[in-house]
Write a protein that holds these residues in place. Structure first.
Motif, PDB file in Angstrom:
ATOM      1  N   ALA A 130      -6.155  -6.065  -2.523  1.00  0.00           N
ATOM      2  CA  ALA A 130      -6.657  -7.317  -1.963  1.00  0.00           C
ATOM      3  C   ALA A 130      -7.028  -8.221  -3.123  1.00  0.00           C
ATOM      4  CB  ALA A 130      -7.866  -7.063  -1.071  1.00  0.00           C
ATOM      5  N   ARG A 131      -6.939  -9.520  -2.850  1.00  0.00           N
ATOM      6  CA  ARG A 131      -7.328 -10.472  -3.892  1.00  0.00           C
ATOM      7  C   ARG A 131      -8.277 -11.502  -3.329  1.00  0.00           C
ATOM      8  NH1 ARG A 131      -2.605 -13.725  -6.412  1.00  0.00           N
ATOM      9  NH2 ARG A 131      -4.243 -15.233  -6.745  1.00  0.00           N
ATOM     10  N   SER A 132      -9.185 -11.869  -4.178  1.00  0.00           N
ATOM     11  CA  SER A 132     -10.124 -12.955  -3.935  1.00  0.00           C
ATOM     12  C   SER A 132     -10.316 -13.581  -5.302  1.00  0.00           C
ATOM     13  CB  SER A 132     -11.428 -12.412  -3.346  1.00  0.00           C
ATOM     14  OG  SER A 132     -12.349 -13.460  -3.148  1.00  0.00           O
ATOM     15  N   GLU A 133     -11.548 -13.550  -5.796  1.00  0.00           N
ATOM     16  CA  GLU A 133     -11.752 -13.972  -7.180  1.00  0.00           C
ATOM     17  C   GLU A 133     -11.147 -12.924  -8.116  1.00  0.00           C
ATOM     18  OE1 GLU A 133     -15.503 -15.850  -8.888  1.00  0.00           O
ATOM     19  OE2 GLU A 133     -15.669 -13.770  -9.552  1.00  0.00           O
ATOM     20  N   ASN A 134     -11.117 -11.705  -7.665  1.00  0.00           N
ATOM     21  CA  ASN A 134     -10.583 -10.581  -8.431  1.00  0.00           C
ATOM     22  C   ASN A 134      -9.456  -9.912  -7.641  1.00  0.00           C
ATOM     23  OD1 ASN A 134     -12.251  -9.568  -6.363  1.00  0.00           O
ATOM     24  ND2 ASN A 134     -12.512  -7.649  -7.463  1.00  0.00           N
ATOM     25  N   VAL A 135      -8.977  -8.816  -8.176  1.00  0.00           N
ATOM     26  CA  VAL A 135      -8.016  -7.963  -7.480  1.00  0.00           C
ATOM     27  C   VAL A 135      -8.599  -6.560  -7.488  1.00  0.00           C
ATOM     28  CG1 VAL A 135      -5.724  -6.899  -7.593  1.00  0.00           C
ATOM     29  CG2 VAL A 135      -5.977  -9.333  -8.069  1.00  0.00           C
ATOM     30  N   ASP A 136      -8.647  -5.913  -6.323  1.00  0.00           N
ATOM     31  CA  ASP A 136      -9.038  -4.506  -6.274  1.00  0.00           C
ATOM     32  C   ASP A 136      -7.958  -3.770  -5.499  1.00  0.00           C
ATOM     33  OD1 ASP A 136     -10.566  -2.319  -6.955  1.00  0.00           O
ATOM     34  OD2 ASP A 136     -11.939  -2.508  -5.266  1.00  0.00           O
ATOM     35  N   TYR A 137      -7.827  -2.479  -5.782  1.00  0.00           N
ATOM     36  CA  TYR A 137      -6.747  -1.717  -5.170  1.00  0.00           C
ATOM     37  C   TYR A 137      -7.141  -0.261  -4.989  1.00  0.00           C
ATOM     38  CZ  TYR A 137      -5.703   0.412  -9.698  1.00  0.00           C
ATOM     39  OH  TYR A 137      -5.786   1.127 -10.860  1.00  0.00           O
ATOM     40  N   VAL A 138      -6.352   0.405  -4.177  1.00  0.00           N
ATOM     41  CA  VAL A 138      -6.486   1.849  -4.002  1.00  0.00           C
ATOM     42  C   VAL A 138      -5.072   2.411  -3.900  1.00  0.00           C
ATOM     43  CG1 VAL A 138      -6.737   1.717  -1.486  1.00  0.00           C
ATOM     44  CG2 VAL A 138      -7.619   3.698  -2.680  1.00  0.00           C
ATOM     45  N   GLU A 139      -4.836   3.514  -4.597  1.00  0.00           N
ATOM     46  CA  GLU A 139      -3.561   4.212  -4.470  1.00  0.00           C
ATOM     47  C   GLU A 139      -3.706   5.200  -3.330  1.00  0.00           C
ATOM     48  OE1 GLU A 139      -2.702   5.996  -8.255  1.00  0.00           O
ATOM     49  OE2 GLU A 139      -1.987   4.096  -9.085  1.00  0.00           O
ATOM     50  N   ALA A 140      -2.710   5.222  -2.455  1.00  0.00           N
ATOM     51  CA  ALA A 140      -2.790   6.096  -1.291  1.00  0.00           C
ATOM     52  C   ALA A 140      -1.504   6.892  -1.138  1.00  0.00           C
ATOM     53  CB  ALA A 140      -3.032   5.265  -0.030  1.00  0.00           C
ATOM     54  N   GLU A 141      -1.674   8.134  -0.736  1.00  0.00           N
ATOM     55  CA  GLU A 141      -0.537   8.941  -0.320  1.00  0.00           C
ATOM     56  C   GLU A 141      -0.851   9.407   1.092  1.00  0.00           C
ATOM     57  OE1 GLU A 141       2.227  12.716  -1.624  1.00  0.00           O
ATOM     58  OE2 GLU A 141       0.805  11.906  -3.072  1.00  0.00           O
ATOM     59  N   LEU A 142      -0.158   8.809   2.036  1.00  0.00           N
ATOM     60  CA  LEU A 142      -0.448   9.032   3.445  1.00  0.00           C
ATOM     61  C   LEU A 142       0.567   9.997   4.047  1.00  0.00           C
ATOM     62  CD1 LEU A 142      -1.046   5.294   4.448  1.00  0.00           C
ATOM     63  CD2 LEU A 142      -2.661   6.907   3.429  1.00  0.00           C
ATOM     64  N   LYS A 143       0.072  10.854   4.924  1.00  0.00           N
ATOM     65  CA  LYS A 143       1.003  11.760   5.590  1.00  0.00           C
ATOM     66  C   LYS A 143       1.277  11.278   7.013  1.00  0.00           C
ATOM     67  CE  LYS A 143      -2.326  15.344   6.935  1.00  0.00           C
ATOM     68  NZ  LYS A 143      -2.671  16.748   6.783  1.00  0.00           N
ATOM     69  N   ALA A 144       2.385  11.716   7.545  1.00  0.00           N
ATOM     70  CA  ALA A 144       2.815  11.288   8.877  1.00  0.00           C
ATOM     71  C   ALA A 144       1.831  11.761   9.940  1.00  0.00           C
ATOM     72  CB  ALA A 144       4.210  11.838   9.170  1.00  0.00           C
ATOM     73  N   LYS A 187     -10.951   3.926 -13.790  1.00  0.00           N
ATOM     74  CA  LYS A 187     -10.836   4.954 -12.761  1.00  0.00           C
ATOM     75  C   LYS A 187     -10.071   4.383 -11.558  1.00  0.00           C
ATOM     76  CE  LYS A 187     -13.517   8.045  -9.886  1.00  0.00           C
ATOM     77  NZ  LYS A 187     -14.836   8.418  -9.415  1.00  0.00           N
ATOM     78  N   VAL A 188      -9.076   5.132 -11.115  1.00  0.00           N
ATOM     79  CA  VAL A 188      -8.242   4.705  -9.992  1.00  0.00           C
ATOM     80  C   VAL A 188      -8.793   5.319  -8.712  1.00  0.00           C
ATOM     81  CG1 VAL A 188      -5.922   4.758  -9.002  1.00  0.00           C
ATOM     82  CG2 VAL A 188      -6.212   4.548 -11.478  1.00  0.00           C
ATOM     83  N   LYS A 189      -9.077   4.461  -7.723  1.00  0.00           N
ATOM     84  CA  LYS A 189      -9.509   4.961  -6.418  1.00  0.00           C
ATOM     85  C   LYS A 189      -8.274   5.464  -5.683  1.00  0.00           C
ATOM     86  CE  LYS A 189     -12.047   1.095  -6.422  1.00  0.00           C
ATOM     87  NZ  LYS A 189     -12.610  -0.109  -5.901  1.00  0.00           N
ATOM     88  N   LYS A 190      -8.412   6.623  -5.042  1.00  0.00           N
ATOM     89  CA  LYS A 190      -7.258   7.231  -4.376  1.00  0.00           C
ATOM     90  C   LYS A 190      -7.608   7.685  -2.968  1.00  0.00           C
ATOM     91  CE  LYS A 190      -5.155   9.006  -8.610  1.00  0.00           C
ATOM     92  NZ  LYS A 190      -3.773   8.695  -8.671  1.00  0.00           N
ATOM     93  N   ILE A 191      -6.625   7.551  -2.107  1.00  0.00           N
ATOM     94  CA  ILE A 191      -6.672   8.178  -0.789  1.00  0.00           C
ATOM     95  C   ILE A 191      -5.604   9.257  -0.824  1.00  0.00           C
ATOM     96  CG2 ILE A 191      -6.291   7.894   1.690  1.00  0.00           C
ATOM     97  CD1 ILE A 191      -7.235   5.006   1.406  1.00  0.00           C
ATOM     98  N   THR A 192      -6.032  10.496  -0.733  1.00  0.00           N
ATOM     99  CA  THR A 192      -5.099  11.619  -0.774  1.00  0.00           C
ATOM    100  C   THR A 192      -4.668  11.984   0.647  1.00  0.00           C
ATOM    101  OG1 THR A 192      -6.872  13.259  -0.646  1.00  0.00           O
ATOM    102  CG2 THR A 192      -6.221  12.513  -2.865  1.00  0.00           C
ATOM    103  N   PRO A 193      -3.565  12.731   0.776  1.00  0.00           N
ATOM    104  CA  PRO A 193      -3.102  13.107   2.126  1.00  0.00           C
ATOM    105  C   PRO A 193      -4.165  13.853   2.929  1.00  0.00           C
ATOM    106  CG  PRO A 193      -1.417  13.614   0.502  1.00  0.00           C
ATOM    107  CD  PRO A 193      -2.646  13.193  -0.274  1.00  0.00           C
ATOM    108  N   GLU A 194      -5.058  14.560   2.226  1.00  0.00           N
ATOM    109  CA  GLU A 194      -6.088  15.355   2.909  1.00  0.00           C
ATOM    110  C   GLU A 194      -7.245  14.518   3.433  1.00  0.00           C
ATOM    111  OE1 GLU A 194      -5.255  16.029  -0.475  1.00  0.00           O
ATOM    112  OE2 GLU A 194      -3.592  17.268   0.250  1.00  0.00           O
ATOM    113  N   MET A 195      -7.334  13.255   3.041  1.00  0.00           N
ATOM    114  CA  MET A 195      -8.474  12.421   3.444  1.00  0.00           C
ATOM    115  C   MET A 195      -8.272  11.816   4.833  1.00  0.00           C
ATOM    116  SD  MET A 195      -9.203  10.641  -0.244  1.00  0.00           S
ATOM    117  CE  MET A 195     -10.733   9.788   0.132  1.00  0.00           C
ATOM    118  N   VAL A 196      -7.760  12.621   5.732  1.00  0.00           N
ATOM    119  CA  VAL A 196      -7.446  12.211   7.097  1.00  0.00           C
ATOM    120  C   VAL A 196      -8.730  12.100   7.903  1.00  0.00           C
ATOM    121  CG1 VAL A 196      -6.287  12.952   9.222  1.00  0.00           C
ATOM    122  CG2 VAL A 196      -5.182  13.293   7.025  1.00  0.00           C
ATOM    123  N   TYR A 197      -8.790  11.051   8.725  1.00  0.00           N
ATOM    124  CA  TYR A 197      -9.924  10.915   9.649  1.00  0.00           C
ATOM    125  C   TYR A 197      -9.616  11.734  10.887  1.00  0.00           C
ATOM    126  CZ  TYR A 197     -13.147   9.129  13.070  1.00  0.00           C
ATOM    127  OH  TYR A 197     -14.098   9.047  14.040  1.00  0.00           O
TER     128      TYR A 197
END
Length: 196
Positions: A82-96, A183-193
């Motif tokens: 996302a961007r506003s004044e800055n840019v922030d991001y998260v790397e995600a590996e999502l499972k089906a 530090k890179v924020k990550k969403i791993t496949p195991e972080m399923v809700y």
């Protein structure tokens, strides 16, 4: 006195669980073979400032204020930013066939609100209460069917050179952050809700 403490603790737990139950109904699974991520903007700071949301090179939309967005996508690797004044991001590996949550917060920037992504710790009751409060109060926006209504968004819809330049600029900022060893924020496949 001990009974009074127990009573209030029970009342607090029941209140939180009723918030969870009512809001979980809004969290729907993806179509078979897809993944879904809910981006939940929880902070009211900078609520008049729009954040522009992206999945890699794909523009998702521009929104302000506390809201919840549903985005269904192919499983696999993604860079949500996302961007506003800055840019922030998260790397995600999502499972089906999985559901993921991502908290979006605004913080004070130099000129306008800055955007910040927080991965979700489902065992953190305070964070979950913040997230479900937005589910309760705000209408869900489906980013897959949302129409771009603002003229400034048309450049992304029409895939103009200006849009390509803005997307390239954002992705370059992300690459520079990685090179600096941040530090890179990550969403791993195991972080399923998982619904309660």
């Amino acid at each position: 006195m001990k009974k009074l403490h127990t009573f209030f603790a029970l009342l607090l737990c029941l209140g939180f669980s009723s918030i969870l139950t009512a809001q979980e109904e809004k969290i729907t699974p993806p179509a078979q073979g897809k993944a879904v991520i809910y981006l939940v903007r929880t902070s009211s700071a900078g609520s008049i400032i729009n954040f522009k949301y992206f999945d890699g090179e794909t523009y998702l939309g521009k929104f302000n204020g506390r809201k919840v967005f549903r985005y269904e996508c192919d499983p696999g690797k993604h860079i949500f930013w996302a961007r506003s004044e800055n840019v922030d991001y998260v790397e995600a590996e999502l499972k089906a066939d999985a559901i993921y949550l991502l908290e979006v917060k605004a913080s004070f920037g130099f000129v306008k609100a800055a955007v910040k992504f927080n991965t979700v710790d489902y065992s953190d009751k305070r964070q979950m209460k913040r997230i479900f409060r937005i589910f309760k109060k705000k209408e869900l926006i489906d980013l897959n069917t949302h129409e771009l209504v603002d003229e400034s968004e048309k450049i992304y819809e029409d895939k103009t050179k200006e849009a390509d330049k803005k997307i390239k600029n954002g992705l370059e900022k992300i690459a520079k952050k990685k090179q600096k060893g941040r530090k890179v924020k990550k969403i791993t496949p195991e972080m399923v809700y998982k619904k309660q």
